[in-house]
Design a protein around this motif. Structure first.
Motif, PDB file in Angstrom:
ATOM      1  N   ILE A 121     -27.666  60.363   0.889  1.00  0.00           N
ATOM      2  CA  ILE A 121     -29.062  60.727   0.663  1.00  0.00           C
ATOM      3  C   ILE A 121     -29.541  61.663   1.772  1.00  0.00           C
ATOM      4  O   ILE A 121     -30.186  62.692   1.516  1.00  0.00           O
TER       5      ILE A 121
ATOM      6  N   PHE B  21     -27.937  65.278   1.385  1.00  0.00           N
ATOM      7  CA  PHE B  21     -28.587  66.089   0.361  1.00  0.00           C
ATOM      8  C   PHE B  21     -29.994  66.487   0.784  1.00  0.00           C
ATOM      9  O   PHE B  21     -30.449  67.603   0.494  1.00  0.00           O
TER      10      PHE B  21
ATOM     11  N   VAL C 294     -32.788  68.727  -1.401  1.00  0.00           N
ATOM     12  CA  VAL C 294     -32.549  68.206  -2.746  1.00  0.00           C
ATOM     13  C   VAL C 294     -32.599  66.684  -2.652  1.00  0.00           C
ATOM     14  O   VAL C 294     -31.681  66.066  -2.099  1.00  0.00           O
TER      15      VAL C 294
ATOM     16  N   VAL D 257     -32.189  62.806  -3.483  1.00  0.00           N
ATOM     17  CA  VAL D 257     -31.271  61.969  -4.256  1.00  0.00           C
ATOM     18  C   VAL D 257     -31.711  60.527  -4.054  1.00  0.00           C
ATOM     19  O   VAL D 257     -31.998  60.110  -2.929  1.00  0.00           O
ATOM     20  N   THR D 258     -31.776  59.771  -5.130  1.00  0.00           N
ATOM     21  CA  THR D 258     -32.167  58.370  -5.016  1.00  0.00           C
ATOM     22  C   THR D 258     -30.967  57.511  -4.634  1.00  0.00           C
ATOM     23  O   THR D 258     -29.804  57.909  -4.802  1.00  0.00           O
TER      24      THR D 258
ATOM     25  N   GLU E 154     -28.826  56.884  -7.642  1.00  0.00           N
ATOM     26  CA  GLU E 154     -27.969  58.027  -7.972  1.00  0.00           C
ATOM     27  C   GLU E 154     -26.791  58.116  -7.019  1.00  0.00           C
ATOM     28  O   GLU E 154     -25.649  58.370  -7.449  1.00  0.00           O
TER      29      GLU E 154
ATOM     30  N   LEU F 116     -21.747  63.455  -7.700  1.00  0.00           N
ATOM     31  CA  LEU F 116     -23.179  63.219  -7.551  1.00  0.00           C
ATOM     32  C   LEU F 116     -23.973  64.478  -7.918  1.00  0.00           C
ATOM     33  O   LEU F 116     -24.996  64.414  -8.607  1.00  0.00           O
ATOM     34  N   GLY F 117     -23.485  65.625  -7.485  1.00  0.00           N
ATOM     35  CA  GLY F 117     -24.161  66.887  -7.785  1.00  0.00           C
ATOM     36  C   GLY F 117     -24.142  67.255  -9.250  1.00  0.00           C
ATOM     37  O   GLY F 117     -24.938  68.089  -9.690  1.00  0.00           O
TER      38      GLY F 117
ATOM     39  N   VAL G 119     -29.739  65.141 -10.710  1.00  0.00           N
ATOM     40  CA  VAL G 119     -29.465  65.788  -9.430  1.00  0.00           C
ATOM     41  C   VAL G 119     -29.152  67.262  -9.644  1.00  0.00           C
ATOM     42  O   VAL G 119     -29.627  68.136  -8.902  1.00  0.00           O
TER      43      VAL G 119
ATOM     44  N   ARG H  21     -32.292  69.220 -10.086  1.00  0.00           N
ATOM     45  CA  ARG H  21     -32.999  69.459  -8.828  1.00  0.00           C
ATOM     46  C   ARG H  21     -32.329  70.565  -8.026  1.00  0.00           C
ATOM     47  O   ARG H  21     -32.986  71.370  -7.366  1.00  0.00           O
ATOM     48  N   TRP H  22     -30.991  70.570  -8.052  1.00  0.00           N
ATOM     49  CA  TRP H  22     -30.262  71.625  -7.331  1.00  0.00           C
ATOM     50  C   TRP H  22     -30.582  72.993  -7.935  1.00  0.00           C
ATOM     51  O   TRP H  22     -30.829  73.974  -7.206  1.00  0.00           O
TER      52      TRP H  22
END
Length: 276
Positions: free
Chosen positions: A36, A39, A44, A46-47, A50, A66-67, A72, A75-76
């Motif tokens: 987290i 990122f 960006v 990340v929870t 996630e 993850l990406g 996610v 968001r990226w």
């Protein structure tokens, strides 16, 4: 076959443990929280949920996977106007590594019962192996801390030690078999808190014990877990058990503290000729 050889055929020879969420770091927070943070260094968000989805993979692959999660990835794209590339994964990984090395020991205290279980296994002549999604640089920082607390497996295989790769392939588990000099893969047990860890063990031809509560599947601290109402504990445990069984677990228990009766049960199954 003489009596000694027959007795050997009935015994577990090695138990191969994961690290975070399995024998140390209740709730498996060291890898997730640092991901987290890594990122966040790229603006960006990340929870925690996630970050847990690809848990158990080698960390470069974990970041890449993850990406690619839809939320996610969106968001990226919103931030950078394009999808995450392998070069971006390299950049996040480069941010991740020093953070993980610096913070891994903060989280990595033995899970209740781990030291006692490892001691009992050793007293029975069972070797203690281990493998992890952490790269070697992280393990080099973690191992002295863990040993000082009494957590000292006979073998440690890191995610980037082997050219063949890491989970869900069988290679790290089988590297333990080689390093420990184990004669029969079917006499080995893989203990892990993640689905890919169960897949690893099954791909290696081992018995697999999943840990539903202490690790990534529930993802709570011990205090948070203890504070839940029994009905909520039951709901979370049942969902975690279902996921681990679906990934290939032969058995699922709450934590490493609960595995010794299963070792006895597996030895009884070996004694009548059963195999994983």
């Amino acid at each position: 076959m003489n009596a000694t050889e027959i007795q050997t055929q009935r015994k577990i020879e090695a138990v191969i443990f994961d690290w975070a969420g399995t024998i140390a770091d209740y709730g498996s927070f060291a890898p997730t929280q640092v991901l987290i943070d890594a990122f966040a260094g790229f603006d960006v968000p990340v929870t925690l949920a996630e970050a847990r989805v690809p848990m158990g993979m080698a960390k470069w692959k974990h970041i890449q996977t993850l990406g690619k999660l839809p939320a996610v990835a969106a968001r990226w794209v919103e931030k950078y106007g394009r999808e995450m590339t392998d070069a971006d994964v390299d950049a996040v990984y480069a941010k991740f590594m020093p953070l993980q090395i610096a913070k891994v020991a903060e989280y990595s205290y033995p899970i209740a019962g781990a030291l006692e279980v490892l001691g009992t296994l050793r007293s029975r002549g069972i070797r203690i192996g281990s493998c992890t999604g952490y790269p070697r640089e992280v393990m080099d920082a973690l191992i002295p801390h863990a040993r000082a607390l009494g957590l000292a497996p006979d073998c440690v295989i890191a995610a980037d030690d082997l050219q063949a790769g890491a989970r869900p392939g069988p290679w790290m588990a089988l590297a333990n078999v080689i390093e420990l000099g184990i004669g029969r893969v079917a006499a080995c047990v893989k203990v892990d808190d993640t689905g890919v860890g169960m897949q690893e063990g099954r791909n290696a031809g081992m018995w697999c014990i999943g840990l539903a509560v202490s690790g990534n599947e529930v993802g709570l601290t011990r205090a948070e877990w203890d504070a839940l109402e029994p009905a909520e504990q039951h709901r979370l445990r049942a969902a975690a058990e279902q996921r681990l069984f679906a990934a290939g677990a032969h058995y699922v228990v709450d934590s490493v503290a609960d595995i010794l009766p299963l070792i006895d049960l597996i030895e009884a199954r070996l004694a009548v000729g059963e195999r994983p």
